[in-house]
Scaffold this active site. Structure first.
Site, short mmCIF file in Angstrom:
data_model
loop_
_atom_site.label_atom_id
_atom_site.label_comp_id
_atom_site.label_asym_id
_atom_site.label_seq_id
_atom_site.Cartn_x
_atom_site.Cartn_y
_atom_site.Cartn_z
N HIS A 236 43.99 37.62 38.34
CA HIS A 236 44.31 36.27 37.93
C HIS A 236 45.29 36.28 36.77
O HIS A 236 45.57 37.33 36.16
CB HIS A 236 43.04 35.52 37.55
N GLU B 153 45.10 35.24 33.71
CA GLU B 153 44.58 35.70 32.43
C GLU B 153 44.64 37.22 32.31
O GLU B 153 45.04 37.77 31.28
CB GLU B 153 43.13 35.23 32.24
N THR C 288 53.59 12.00 68.28
CA THR C 288 52.19 11.80 68.67
C THR C 288 51.24 12.37 67.63
O THR C 288 50.33 11.67 67.14
CB THR C 288 51.91 12.44 70.04
#
Length: 343
Positions: A21, A23, A270
């Site tokens: 991550h 951090e 559609t």
């Protein structure tokens, strides 16, 4: 981002699921300078063992003294628990910095965490008179090259690109990101085809592209399913809705289970109409070309007839850009009655 006084000592971002991550990347870049630093994060640091260890533990071990996070994590496994763990360990925490701006970056993740389904964007390229193809189906190209290049960025930002079988048969699209300047980090968006009767050809170009293709179907043509599987497709059984189409709510729920945050719908009138009719489009992006195709050309979306102005689908304009000779309009739905109630 990590700062020590007025100096940035480390920066990082979460590149893709399963990797470190933001951090942890910032802490690695900072090294020993992380001790006593302030961490600025967009989302509350996670505090449980998932694909990666808790970021809260990493921040505490590194000696970070203060964390400023813009938003709490909508994931119920975190949702304030990360902040509590940091505070309990003596880390000062502030929340709410640029919260509105940061939430805009995580709308798909927030929707999946709170509702279990991804955020849906329907993309349409049309003429000034609201037409997406000539009466014979020819649509290449309504918009100019700059607008088509912009769509590549929409695909790159999406977890999945979804289309219907009619478009898959008529256009044989690749549904991938082909712009070499866009950094994909080894990840193409998931390709999704809604194919009620399993008519997708094993020779479809998308099946030869890098990445993964999922075909949702209600068909029991197992022999053809085997051919598609050997060509690289994953076949997923899906229920039909009341109108005999693959149920869109079921499809979105399955994509949510597969951790898709954002789905880009590139389909014909559609299927685009079904997403709008059922109120499943969180965002509508329309590229308008300076051309007129005439009344016999195909409309941008097939919808049931309306008899009261109060029943129209209403949208609010979020953004407007000029892209080459075309105009890009971004809308959000602001309210509607059930179309099923008025047909």
């Amino acid at each position: 981002m990590l700062t020590l006084g007025e100096r940035i000592v480390g920066e990082g971002w979460h590149r893709k699921s399963g990797e470190a991550h933001a951090e942890v990347r910032a802490l690695t870049a900072a090294g020993d300078s992380a001790r006593g630093a302030t961490a600025y994060v967009t989302l509350e640091p996670h505090c449980y063992h998932g694909r990666t260890p808790p970021c809260t533990d990493a921040l505490i071990r590194a000696g970070v003294k203060r964390v400023v996070c813009s938003t709490l994590d909508p994931n119920p496994k975190v949702s304030g628990a990360g902040v509590k763990q940091l505070v309990a360990s003596g880390v000062a925490v502030e929340t709410g910095l640029l919260e509105a701006e940061v939430r805009e970056l995580n709308l798909g993740f927030e929707k999946r965490m709170t509702h279990g389904v991804p955020r849906v964007t329907v993309k349409i390229a049309m003429s000034l008179d609201g037409r997406v193809a000539l009466a014979n189906g020819v649509s290449k190209w309504i918009t100019g090259e700059p607008a088509r290049a912009d769509v590549q960025h929409l695909r790159a930002a999406a977890s999945a690109v979804l289309t219907g079988i009619e478009t898959a048969i008529a256009d044989d699209p690749q549904l991938n990101v082909r712009d070499p300047s866009i950094e994909l980090l080894g990840r193409q968006p998931l390709r999704v085809v809604l194919d009620t009767r399993l008519r997708l050809a094993p020779a479809a170009r998308m099946l030869a592209m890098p990445g993964h293709t999922v075909v949702f179907t209600a068909s029991e043509q197992l022999a053809h399913a085997g051919e598609l599987q050997r060509a690289g497709a994953e076949i997923v059984a899906a229920p039909l809705d009341a109108d005999g189409h693959v149920d869109l709510q079921n499809v979105l729920a399955e994509l949510g289970r597969r951790e898709c945050n954002d789905v880009l719908v590139e389909a014909g009138p559609t299927l685009a109409g079904r997403f709008l009719q059922l109120g499943l489009a969180d965002e509508l992006i329309v590229y308008i070309a300076p051309i007129v195709l005439g009344p016999e050309a195909r409309a941008m979306a097939l919808l049931p007839p309306l008899y009261r102005i109060e029943d129209v689908l209403r949208y609010t304009l979020q953004d407007m850009q000029r892209i080459g000779a075309d105009v890009k309009l971004t809308y959000m739905e602001i309210g509607r009655a059930s179309c099923r109630e008025r047909v």
